[in-house]
Design a protein around this motif. Structure first.
Motif, PDB file in Angstrom:
ATOM      1  N   ALA A   1     -16.832 -19.630  14.857  1.00 55.57           N
ATOM      2  CA  ALA A   1     -17.363 -18.623  14.188  1.00 55.57           C
ATOM      3  C   ALA A   1     -16.951 -18.774  12.660  1.00 55.57           C
ATOM      4  CB  ALA A   1     -16.855 -17.312  14.773  1.00 55.57           C
ATOM      5  N   ASP A   2     -17.905 -18.221  11.790  1.00 62.62           N
ATOM      6  CA  ASP A   2     -17.544 -18.152  10.417  1.00 62.62           C
ATOM      7  C   ASP A   2     -16.201 -17.583  10.135  1.00 62.62           C
ATOM      8  OD1 ASP A   2     -20.158 -19.170  10.236  1.00 62.62           O
ATOM      9  OD2 ASP A   2     -20.979 -17.410   9.643  1.00 62.62           O
TER      10      ASP A   2
ATOM     11  N   PRO B   1     -14.190 -22.988   9.586  1.00 62.79           N
ATOM     12  CA  PRO B   1     -15.391 -23.160   9.398  1.00 62.79           C
ATOM     13  C   PRO B   1     -15.780 -22.052   8.640  1.00 62.79           C
ATOM     14  CG  PRO B   1     -15.323 -22.675  11.448  1.00 62.79           C
ATOM     15  CD  PRO B   1     -13.957 -22.581  11.020  1.00 62.79           C
ATOM     16  N   MET B   2     -16.831 -22.461   7.450  1.00 66.30           N
ATOM     17  CA  MET B   2     -17.572 -21.301   6.666  1.00 66.30           C
ATOM     18  C   MET B   2     -18.851 -21.241   7.082  1.00 66.30           C
ATOM     19  SD  MET B   2     -15.532 -22.227   3.332  1.00 66.30           S
ATOM     20  CE  MET B   2     -13.703 -22.462   3.368  1.00 66.30           C
ATOM     21  N   ALA B   3     -19.624 -20.404   6.653  1.00 62.68           N
ATOM     22  CA  ALA B   3     -21.309 -19.951   7.058  1.00 62.68           C
ATOM     23  C   ALA B   3     -21.926 -21.311   6.773  1.00 62.68           C
ATOM     24  CB  ALA B   3     -21.909 -18.954   6.348  1.00 62.68           C
ATOM     25  N   GLU B   4     -22.653 -21.593   7.769  1.00 65.91           N
ATOM     26  CA  GLU B   4     -23.722 -22.984   7.499  1.00 65.91           C
ATOM     27  C   GLU B   4     -24.920 -22.653   6.760  1.00 65.91           C
ATOM     28  OE1 GLU B   4     -26.548 -25.751  10.109  1.00 65.91           O
ATOM     29  OE2 GLU B   4     -25.030 -24.447  11.048  1.00 65.91           O
ATOM     30  N   VAL B   5     -25.119 -23.601   5.586  1.00 60.37           N
ATOM     31  CA  VAL B   5     -26.128 -23.150   4.538  1.00 60.37           C
ATOM     32  C   VAL B   5     -27.018 -24.444   4.310  1.00 60.37           C
ATOM     33  CG1 VAL B   5     -26.429 -22.800   2.433  1.00 60.37           C
ATOM     34  CG2 VAL B   5     -24.685 -21.689   3.267  1.00 60.37           C
ATOM     35  N   ASN B   6     -28.180 -24.584   4.690  1.00 65.77           N
ATOM     36  CA  ASN B   6     -29.014 -25.988   4.861  1.00 65.77           C
ATOM     37  C   ASN B   6     -28.645 -26.773   5.505  1.00 65.77           C
ATOM     38  OD1 ASN B   6     -30.875 -24.457   2.918  1.00 65.77           O
ATOM     39  ND2 ASN B   6     -29.562 -24.991   1.221  1.00 65.77           N
ATOM     40  N   SER B   7     -28.301 -26.362   6.799  1.00 64.82           N
ATOM     41  CA  SER B   7     -27.599 -27.533   7.719  1.00 64.82           C
ATOM     42  C   SER B   7     -26.131 -28.252   7.249  1.00 64.82           C
ATOM     43  CB  SER B   7     -28.552 -28.777   7.823  1.00 64.82           C
ATOM     44  OG  SER B   7     -29.794 -28.408   8.479  1.00 64.82           O
ATOM     45  N   CYS B   8     -25.527 -27.458   6.463  1.00 60.44           N
ATOM     46  CA  CYS B   8     -24.176 -27.865   6.097  1.00 60.44           C
ATOM     47  C   CYS B   8     -23.205 -26.889   6.145  1.00 60.44           C
ATOM     48  CB  CYS B   8     -24.175 -28.176   4.545  1.00 60.44           C
ATOM     49  SG  CYS B   8     -25.188 -29.607   4.157  1.00 60.44           S
TER      50      CYS B   8
END
Length: 201
Positions: A140-141, A160-167
């Motif tokens: 989870a973010d 982990p941080m939020a997923e942005v553009n598959s990253c």
């Protein structure tokens, strides 16, 4: 002895960690001349100061000595800038010799240090990768995920941080047996097979 020789060559001396690196008889270091040593020093410093993680610097001396220096990852330890570096050296037709070092910058000089990951085995790295892949896929973010190496007093936390553009960026903290921490933030992206791969940085 050859460990100490290499550290002196690179102006990275540290007797505290010397016993952890074994050098075989007939190592490429046994026959280096002063000019070859200067080339190694210059290339090592250029790598540490300017080459991004997962990229590499290739160099060659007129004598035939050549090498590739690759920073594997950068991190902070005790408030110091640190990097883990892969050294590949080769002369003539001999097989390339591979070494890994952890180095931290102190008073504008890079010093070899003992970090939590310095003595990781292949199995340790595989275990860590498995935990990391799981966290990237399911974590989870901004929620910490704790892990501990089997049979070793080494532990850590992934955030982990939020997923942005598959990253996803992920904060990684590793604690050694004395609870000293090494910290870094890294970015991983899904490739065409949906496998998480780290970006150079």
């Amino acid at each position: 002895m050859r460990k100490l020789l290499l550290l002196c060559l690179l102006c990275l001396s540290s007797t505290a960690v010397a016993s952890n690196y074994g050098f075989l008889n007939g190592s490429v270091f046994s026959g280096l001349n002063k000019d070859e040593v200067a080339t190694i020093k210059k290339s090592a410093r250029e790598t540490l100061e300017a080459v991004k993680d997962l990229e590499s610097l290739q160099w060659k001396h007129p004598s035939g000595l050549r090498g590739v220096f690759e920073p594997k990852f950068s991190y902070q330890m005790n408030g110091e800038q640190c990097r883990r570096i892969r050294f590949a050296l080769k002369k003539g037709e001999n097989r390339a010799e591979i070494y890994h070092f952890d180095l931290c910058k102190r008073a504008d000089k890079w010093k070899v240090v003992e970090a939590a990951t310095s003595n990781f085995s292949k199995q340790d790295w595989q275990y860590l990768k498995g935990e990391l892949d799981y966290t990237l896929e399911n974590g989870a973010d901004n929620r910490p995920f704790s892990w501990r190496l089997p049979n070793k007093n080494i532990k850590g936390v992934f955030v982990p941080m939020a997923e942005v553009n598959s990253c996803r960026a992920i904060s990684i903290t590793v604690f050694d047996s004395n609870d000293r921490s090494s910290d870094g933030v890294y970015t991983f992206c899904r490739n065409s097979q949906s496998v998480w791969m780290r970006k150079s940085s």
